[in-house]
Design an enzyme around this catalytic site. Sequence first.
Site, PDB file in Angstrom:
ATOM      1  N   LYS A 165      -1.177   5.239   8.476  1.00  0.00           N
ATOM      2  CA  LYS A 165      -0.425   5.278   7.214  1.00  0.00           C
ATOM      3  C   LYS A 165      -1.367   5.467   6.033  1.00  0.00           C
ATOM      4  CE  LYS A 165       1.958   2.240   3.977  1.00  0.00           C
ATOM      5  NZ  LYS A 165       2.370   0.846   3.689  1.00  0.00           N
ATOM      6  N   THR A 201       0.869  -1.180   0.000  1.00  0.00           N
ATOM      7  CA  THR A 201       0.000   0.000   0.000  1.00  0.00           C
ATOM      8  C   THR A 201       0.905   1.228   0.000  1.00  0.00           C
ATOM      9  OG1 THR A 201      -1.799  -1.105   1.165  1.00  0.00           O
ATOM     10  CG2 THR A 201      -1.750   1.297   1.258  1.00  0.00           C
ATOM     11  N   LYS A 260      -7.734   1.511  -2.812  1.00  0.00           N
ATOM     12  CA  LYS A 260      -7.362   1.104  -1.446  1.00  0.00           C
ATOM     13  C   LYS A 260      -7.448   2.286  -0.481  1.00  0.00           C
ATOM     14  CE  LYS A 260      -5.494  -1.039   2.078  1.00  0.00           C
ATOM     15  NZ  LYS A 260      -4.203  -1.735   2.083  1.00  0.00           N
TER      16      LYS A 260
END
Length: 289
Positions: free
Chosen positions: A243, A93, A168
């Site tokens: 994050k 990611t 995502k």
Amino acid sequence: MKIAFIGLGNMGGGMAANLVKAGHEVRAFDLSDEALEAAEENGCTTFGSARDAAEHADAVVTMLPNGAIVRDVYTTDIIGQAPEGAILLDCSTIDVATARDVIALAEEDGYEMVDAPVSGGIAAANAGTLTFMVGGTQSAFERARPILEAMGKAVIHAGQAGNGQAAKICNNMLLGIHMIGTCEAFRMAEKLGLDPQTFYDISSVSSGQNWSMTSYCPVPGVGPQSPSDNDYQGGFATALMLKDLRLAMEAAESADAAVPMGQRAAALYEDFNGAGNGGLDFSAIIKTL
């Protein structure tokens, strides 16, 4: 198929093991000796470097911590080192811009590549039930699909390179917002004298229903088994949620997208993480309310 797997952490270790279970020859590398030992126990062949693992591989899968490391590994150890014709899959990611840059570099060298970040967490990685959001050409997606299907329950083509990352971070921004809202609702219900289980029974079949409530309830003893039942250990760490929210805020700024709820969720998780809670599951933010 010979598949190099670079990055055998909490997620990557289970993913690599599932590729072995699917009958692939997995050539594994990680900086951690402990991770390499676990990979060997799961049937992988381990190597001393990412470059050595990628050599002779039909496909390369990476699961790495951030965009800078992804760029470095691909430009130093994979692009130009993996055999001509190998399919490259980055399941990390990272930010959209880096994903698109790395894929462009790979394509310039004659490779097909996809960005394929995951949703589902450690349990899903171990069980082979991840969801993959995939960016790249249709041809690259079709080549990557059978590899991803060995590690997941759903493999969805999101469009052009970088769109897997876009999907995502949008999804996880929504997840962070939902979790905070769910925590607020449970705490307010409690303060108003409503039993948490009763509130769950009502809201889970009403318009307030959402995944954070019905599949991942932040209140211990309510709903299906979740990290809240284990003192918020395991699951999806607060540091990882933060994050993703940081990536979402960077992407929102670059796209000039208004995300006031996302900004507030990011700020709340910044505070929660900064207070030393980065290792707790992200649902533990209910402790602040």
